[in-house]
Enzyme design. Structure first.
Site, PDB file in Angstrom:
ATOM      1  CE1 TYR A 118      29.193  35.740  38.824  1.00  0.00           C
ATOM      2  CE2 TYR A 118      28.287  35.198  36.672  1.00  0.00           C
ATOM      3  CZ  TYR A 118      29.356  35.548  37.468  1.00  0.00           C
ATOM      4  OH  TYR A 118      30.602  35.712  36.898  1.00  0.00           O
TER       5      TYR A 118
ATOM      6  CD  GLU B 264      31.991  37.753  39.141  1.00  0.00           C
ATOM      7  OE1 GLU B 264      32.507  36.767  38.615  1.00  0.00           O
ATOM      8  OE2 GLU B 264      32.311  38.169  40.257  1.00  0.00           O
TER       9      GLU B 264
END
Ligand code: GDP
Ligand code: MN
Length: 381
Positions: free
Chosen positions: A101, A189
């Site tokens: 991530y 993201e």
């Protein structure tokens, strides 16, 4: 404004972040073509402005172009998070060694951007934050100093990477930071950033939200992006057509006011007295009799409504106009539930007189009006 995954990936590529080869398809035939171009097993992904598409059945794999067409057909027929799927992204299926991530968002409490990384990507960062917060690495960015290569490298190290991978991974943080600065980004993201078995890092997913108030600075991006008009129900459409701000809520008291601030305050006071609003309806400035009547018509179309609270601060708007608007709505048979009015300001006495003659309760303060309408709803139950 939220960008679709494929739009965000176009920007990522412009900033030299590797993404899997592939392209967008609007029909099963196009999906087949895209899969042929890729020439390898592919992943077919719903392009909707919603997260967790994987769990909703919007991310599937295909070994052949024919299979890609079949899967695209299924995905294009889905609704995810109540949104229709109008396109799919067909991309090379990656051999995953690790899902990572990386992201940047605004930490409003700190009043800073925060760069976030985790070696445990794939699941949502919110879930990860609950289950294993220690696996999340965060760096707040000093607005004067910016975010620098040494910080990006330290993040990669703290995430457990070493050697050449530190450099490979830290580049994603730095490029996201460049995009954040150049595009007025509220949130971006990559989840997952995939480390493949052959040692490559690629952005397999992409989220990018641009601050709506800065869109005028990004005309080029906006021009390339075609948004379908937002789907609206008939009530929302009628409100939009009449330039009224209208939001539906879970309660049963329709709050019809003038000005967003007053409408918000009215919702708060209703809630303070134990009621629940069904409707945020801001008539806007200079509301005349016709607008008031229209506002009541819109609010009454929502089946949840059990009572109406009209709260007006009259300036340019005149209380006698408001009263007349309420009367004509009643004459048209639009008002089938109890209605409470509070209004102050221009022509207050005239308005009050009109309402009194018509036998409509009129209250002086917002508190009295809110408690009255809540009481009326309770009596109905
Ligand atoms: P989201 O559910 O909306 O966040 O959609 P994602 O694009 O993140 O896809 C969900 C999951 O599908 C990822 O976490 C991966 O596990 C998997 N996935 C996505 N793209 C690929 C790919 O190219 N190869 C493989 N093997 N898995 C993928
Ligand atoms: Mn994802």
């Amino acid at each position: 404004m939220k960008l679709f995954e494929h739009e965000a990936k176009d920007i990522f590529r412009a900033f030299k972040m590797p993404t899997p080869p592939g392209g967008v398809a609007k029909t099963p035939e196009e999906a087949k073509e895209r899969a042929k171009e890729v020439g390898k097993p592919v992943v077919v992904k719903a392009q909707v402005l919603a997260g967790k598409r994987g769990k909703a059945g919007g991310v599937k794999f295909a070994d052949t172009p024919e299979q890609a067409a079949k899967i695209a057909k299924e995905i294009l027929a889905l609704r995810i998070n109540d949104l229709p799927v109008e396109a799919v992204l067909v991309e090379e299926k990656l051999d995953i060694a690790q899902e990572i991530y990386v992201g940047i968002t605004i930490d409003r409490n700190e009043r800073k951007y925060v760069v976030i990384g985790s070696a445990a990507g794939g699941m949502s960062i919110e879930e990860l934050a609950e289950e294993s917060p220690e696996k999340i690495i965060k760096v707040h960015v000093d607005p004067l100093l910016g975010f620098h290569a040494y910080q990006a490298r330290q993040m990669a190290i703290d995430m457990g990477f070493n050697g050449k991978q530190i450099h490979q991974l830290s580049r994603f943080f730095l490029r996201l930071w460049q995009i954040v600065q150049t595009h007025d980004v509220e949130l971006t993201e990559i989840n997952p950033l995939i480390l493949t078995k052959d040692g490559r890092f690629l952005a397999a997913d992409a989220r990018l939200n641009i601050d709506d108030n800065a869109l005028y600075r990004h005309k080029k991006i906006i021009e390339g992006i075609q948004r379908e008009p937002v789907e609206q129900n008939e009530r929302e459409r009628l409100a939009t057509d009449n330039d009224m701000a209208y939001v539906e809520l879970d309660g049963n008291i329709a709050c019809i006011c003038n000005g967003a601030g007053l409408t918000m305050a009215t919702l708060d006071v209703v809630s303070l007295y134990g009621g629940k609003a069904s409707t945020f309806l801001d008539l806007g400035g200079g509301a005349d009799a016709e607008r008031v009547e229209k506002g009541i018509e819109v609010a009454m179309m929502y089946p949840k409504v059990k009572a109406i609270l009209v709260n007006i601060m009259a300036g340019i708007t005149r209380c006698d106009d408001v009263a007349n608007g309420v009367l004509s709505a009643r004459e048209d048979g639009d008002i089938t539930v109890p209605l409470v009015i509070r209004m102050v300001g221009t022509n207050e006495e005239e308005g009050q007189e009109i309402l009194m003659k018509a036998g409509i309760p009129f209250l002086k303060t917002m508190e009295e009006a809110a408690s009255k309408v809540v009481e009326l709803v309770k009596e109905l139950a």
